[in-house]
Design a protein around this motif. Structure first.
Motif, PDB file in Angstrom:
ATOM      1  N   LEU A   1       0.827  -1.213   0.000  1.00 52.90           N
ATOM      2  CA  LEU A   1       0.000   0.000   0.000  1.00 52.90           C
ATOM      3  C   LEU A   1       0.862   1.263   0.000  1.00 52.90           C
ATOM      4  O   LEU A   1       0.570   2.237  -0.674  1.00 52.90           O
ATOM      5  CB  LEU A   1      -0.931   0.009   1.214  1.00 52.90           C
ATOM      6  N   ARG A   2       1.962   1.224   0.785  1.00 51.80           N
ATOM      7  CA  ARG A   2       2.820   2.420   0.873  1.00 51.80           C
ATOM      8  C   ARG A   2       3.635   2.620  -0.389  1.00 51.80           C
ATOM      9  O   ARG A   2       4.131   3.703  -0.647  1.00 51.80           O
ATOM     10  CB  ARG A   2       3.755   2.300   2.081  1.00 51.80           C
ATOM     11  N   GLY A   3       3.773   1.551  -1.191  1.00 54.47           N
ATOM     12  CA  GLY A   3       4.574   1.669  -2.412  1.00 54.47           C
ATOM     13  C   GLY A   3       3.778   2.158  -3.612  1.00 54.47           C
ATOM     14  O   GLY A   3       4.299   2.227  -4.713  1.00 54.47           O
ATOM     15  N   MET A   4       2.504   2.485  -3.385  1.00 56.67           N
ATOM     16  CA  MET A   4       1.661   2.872  -4.513  1.00 56.67           C
ATOM     17  C   MET A   4       1.939   4.302  -4.971  1.00 56.67           C
ATOM     18  O   MET A   4       2.004   5.213  -4.151  1.00 56.67           O
ATOM     19  CB  MET A   4       0.176   2.743  -4.141  1.00 56.67           C
ATOM     20  N   ALA A   5       2.048   4.463  -6.299  1.00 50.16           N
ATOM     21  CA  ALA A   5       2.315   5.802  -6.836  1.00 50.16           C
ATOM     22  C   ALA A   5       1.019   6.560  -7.083  1.00 50.16           C
ATOM     23  O   ALA A   5       0.976   7.778  -7.035  1.00 50.16           O
ATOM     24  CB  ALA A   5       3.116   5.685  -8.131  1.00 50.16           C
ATOM     25  N   GLY A   6      -0.048   5.837  -7.391  1.00 49.38           N
ATOM     26  CA  GLY A   6      -1.368   6.434  -7.553  1.00 49.38           C
ATOM     27  C   GLY A   6      -2.338   5.578  -6.771  1.00 49.38           C
ATOM     28  O   GLY A   6      -1.917   4.806  -5.933  1.00 49.38           O
ATOM     29  N   ALA A   7      -3.634   5.707  -7.052  1.00 47.03           N
ATOM     30  CA  ALA A   7      -4.586   4.918  -6.270  1.00 47.03           C
ATOM     31  C   ALA A   7      -5.385   3.949  -7.128  1.00 47.03           C
ATOM     32  O   ALA A   7      -6.382   3.405  -6.685  1.00 47.03           O
ATOM     33  CB  ALA A   7      -5.525   5.843  -5.502  1.00 47.03           C
ATOM     34  N   SER A   8      -4.950   3.699  -8.367  1.00 50.91           N
ATOM     35  CA  SER A   8      -5.712   2.798  -9.236  1.00 50.91           C
ATOM     36  C   SER A   8      -5.272   1.349  -9.018  1.00 50.91           C
ATOM     37  O   SER A   8      -4.303   1.086  -8.324  1.00 50.91           O
ATOM     38  CB  SER A   8      -5.520   3.179 -10.693  1.00 50.91           C
ATOM     39  N   PHE A   9      -6.009   0.421  -9.632  1.00 48.28           N
ATOM     40  CA  PHE A   9      -5.649  -0.985  -9.534  1.00 48.28           C
ATOM     41  C   PHE A   9      -4.279  -1.242 -10.151  1.00 48.28           C
ATOM     42  O   PHE A   9      -3.505  -2.047  -9.653  1.00 48.28           O
ATOM     43  CB  PHE A   9      -6.693  -1.852 -10.226  1.00 48.28           C
ATOM     44  N   ALA A  10      -3.999  -0.547 -11.266  1.00 47.82           N
ATOM     45  CA  ALA A  10      -2.715  -0.725 -11.933  1.00 47.82           C
ATOM     46  C   ALA A  10      -1.571  -0.313 -11.004  1.00 47.82           C
ATOM     47  O   ALA A  10      -0.529  -0.973 -10.944  1.00 47.82           O
ATOM     48  CB  ALA A  10      -2.680   0.083 -13.221  1.00 47.82           C
ATOM     49  N   ASP A  11      -1.786   0.774 -10.249  1.00 44.29           N
ATOM     50  CA  ASP A  11      -0.754   1.227  -9.322  1.00 44.29           C
ATOM     51  C   ASP A  11      -0.510   0.193  -8.226  1.00 44.29           C
ATOM     52  O   ASP A  11       0.625  -0.061  -7.824  1.00 44.29           O
ATOM     53  CB  ASP A  11      -1.163   2.559  -8.681  1.00 44.29           C
ATOM     54  N   TYR A  12      -1.625  -0.406  -7.756  1.00 45.19           N
ATOM     55  CA  TYR A  12      -1.486  -1.435  -6.716  1.00 45.19           C
ATOM     56  C   TYR A  12      -0.703  -2.628  -7.255  1.00 45.19           C
ATOM     57  O   TYR A  12       0.189  -3.151  -6.609  1.00 45.19           O
ATOM     58  CB  TYR A  12      -2.868  -1.882  -6.236  1.00 45.19           C
ATOM     59  N   SER A  13      -1.074  -3.015  -8.475  1.00 50.19           N
ATOM     60  CA  SER A  13      -0.437  -4.158  -9.112  1.00 50.19           C
ATOM     61  C   SER A  13       1.067  -3.927  -9.241  1.00 50.19           C
ATOM     62  O   SER A  13       1.886  -4.812  -8.965  1.00 50.19           O
ATOM     63  CB  SER A  13      -1.082  -4.358 -10.476  1.00 50.19           C
TER      64      SER A  13
END
Lengths: 400, 185
Positions: A302-314
């Motif tokens: 979660l902390r490594g996410m650059a944005g908040a979309s599914f692609a960012d999570y992936s």
């Protein structure tokens, strides 16, 4: 959103089919153990499926009610905790779902879960211990995680799979216990039986016993494997709904600091909670028998996410865990979801948190809080019948 | 005879086609309308909360008459706004005034400790969030609707029955940020 639901559905059906196979095999082996006739095997399958169907019907009709009652969850109104209601409402709007029913579990251990057959009949429950510890952003993260479970139809899956697991465990137990007792009684009557059953029958019996021991283990592993994946998916969904992954990350961190196991949870209901309620301190959770992925890993992703979309999570998931993504590829469409800035409600200090948890538990239990104009907070028990109460400090009379 | 039959079939197919597109357009328009009423509910709630908030704050903030009046004025402007675009603009101004007001509140610890004020502040920040979330849903619906109106062949049907494009509910990026609400400790 719909791609995930479809992908989830496919996975769920695959998993349920596997579990059904385990169930049917178990029935067959047990049937054959009683008689060498293949018809006995078929009869065993029929019995096993019959047990499962009865359990499934009960769970479909009232599984959520049973689960909520087993967790000692109390339905609450808005005045018990206005912020909780507001946050659930916000997330229902964000997910474009109807407002779920809200329950509080009067337990100081922090945890939360969602249940229900479909989004129209969904419920969200949270323990007083969690509610008292979180600030607004963190609470939003937790509720968004539960809303994602509802949105992805995980709640139905967990109920159906849980019931199938229950059926497998039940049949194995009955068979093993039956074997144990009948082998004791047979000792006295074996002389009257013809010993023509033969070696094949004895082998069949051993196979059936092994199947009865292995089936619950296999079913449990299957169940847990998919429930782990679903936790990641719900985390990704929560980040997208709130546009603020840090909220859930810091809530999960608070959850991981807790060491008290939740007294109302058990092995079958465990996958429904946001973190494993049965976890003991110092236990390594990254093994096969865990219902949830390790919290530290979820927080790191979660902390490594650059944005908040599914692609960012992936993307963050791939970077932190070096494993392939748990998000179905169809959900990874190009969309830019920006992370919002933090809300400014800070977490209370631990003393106030404990006081808040006590207040929430009392309010859930039906206590009525009256604020006197001198600043004293009076807690009126639910069995107080009079309509007025006198302030013990300033003597002013207030209406209850 | 045969030509007549073919003509009748073509006309019937055309009518079915137009009715289908028309119904789809009506459904989309209703969805836009529904999404807008969701925002409208939240905007009304915001307007209802403000007088109570100002009333509670007045007793503590005698020296901040200007700030309080700015919020009250912006509120009446926003309440009088007609249409989506105008309303979005007025709500933006109101949002700005509110964040300035809530920033000023920081200097008044007594006010920040007031239970009534805290409850109102929680309601207000929740309403701001709900506006933000329902705005997203509304804009998505408007995108669908406008696309349908502009694309062939539904644009012909839309022109025949006067389906007009809808405005997005856009608040200036500078004012988009939810007013900082601090509960402090």
């Amino acid at each position: 959103m719909w791609e995930q639901i479809r992908a989830n559905k496919r996975n769920s059906i695959l998993l349920l089919a596997l579990m059904a196979t385990v169930l049917a095999l178990l029935g067959w082996f047990i049937g054959r153990a009683f008689s060498p006739d293949p018809a006995a095997g078929l009869f065993g399958i029929v019995i096993a499926l019959f047990v499962w169907m009865i359990l499934a019907m009960v769970s479909f009709a009232g599984g959520d009610a049973i689960f909520l009652a087993a967790s000692k969850a109390t339905p609450v109104t808005k005045d018990v905790h206005p912020q909780l209601f507001n946050v659930v409402e916000e997330m229902a709007i964000a997910a474009q779902l109807p407002m779920p029913k809200i329950y509080i579990i009067n337990d100081p251990a922090p945890n939360a879960f969602a249940t229900g057959r479909n989004p129209q009949k969904a419920s969200v429950a949270i323990t007083a211990g969690l509610l008292g510890r979180l600030n607004r952003d963190e609470l939003q993260g937790v509720i968004a995680h539960e809303m994602s479970h509802i949105l992805h139809r995980d709640i139905l899956f967990v109920t159906v799979a849980g019931v199938m697991l229950g059926a497998i465990v039940l049949i194995s137990e009955i068979f093993l216990r039956g074997m144990f007792f009948s082998s004791m009684s047979r000792r006295y009557s074996s002389r009257s039986r013809s010993s023509g059953g033969g070696q094949a029958q004895a082998i069949m019996l051993v196979v059936a016993i092994i199947a009865a021991i292995l089936a619950p283990i296999m079913a449990t592993l299957l169940y847990f494997a998919l429930s782990r994946k679903r936790e990641y998916l719900a985390d990704a969904g929560a980040a997208r709904l709130t546009r603020y992954p840090e909220g859930l990350a810091s809530a999960l961190e608070k959850l991981s600091q807790n060491t008290t196991p939740l007294s109302v949870a058990n092995k079958v209901t465990a996958p429904m909670y946001i973190v494993n309620p049965l976890q003991k301190k110092g236990m390594k959770l990254s093994d096969l028998t865990s219902t949830h992925p390790p919290i530290s890993e979820r927080v790191r992703v979660l902390r490594g996410m650059a944005g908040a979309s599914f692609a960012d999570y992936s993307e963050a998931f791939r970077k932190t865990t070096k494993h392939s993504t748990p998000i179905p590829s169809s959900a990874l469409k190009d969309e830019a979801v920006q992370i919002r800035s933090a809300g400014s409600q800070k977490s209370a200090d631990s003393k106030k948190q404990i006081r808040d948890i006590g207040d929430i538990m009392q309010k859930t239990a039906g206590f009525h809080f009256v604020n006197c104009s001198c600043g004293l907070k009076m807690k009126v028990p639910p069995n107080y019948k009079a309509h007025q109460v006198k302030c013990p400090r300033c003597g002013k009379i207030s209406a209850v | 005879m045969n030509i007549l039959l073919v003509l009748i079939v073509i006309v019937i197919l055309l009518v079915v086609f137009i009715v289908g597109i028309y119904n789809a357009l009506v459904r989309l328009r209703n969805q836009v309308q529904n999404a807008w009423s969701q925002i409208d509910v939240q905007l009304k709630r915001r307007h209802d909360l403000i007088p109570n908030l100002i009333e509670t704050a007045k007793g503590y903030m005698q020296h901040e008459r200007g700030t309080l009046e700015a919020v009250t004025n912006a509120r009446s402007q926003a309440m009088g706004a007609k249409g989506v675009a105008e309303s979005a603009k007025a709500e933006g101004v109101l949002g700005k005034a509110l964040s300035k007001f809530l920033l000023t509140v920081e200097a008044y610890p007594d006010l920040k400790a007031n239970q009534n004020f805290l409850a109102l502040q929680e309601e207000l920040s929740s309403t701001e969030n709900k506006i933000a979330f329902s705005r997203q849903a509304y804009n998505d619906q408007v995108l669908f609707f406008n696309n349908k109106i502009q694309m062939f062949p539904s644009n012909i049907v839309a022109g025949m029955f006067n389906f007009a494009k809808r405005d997005y509910f856009e608040i200036d990026t500078a004012e988009k940020a939810v007013p900082k609400v601090s509960f402090g400790n």
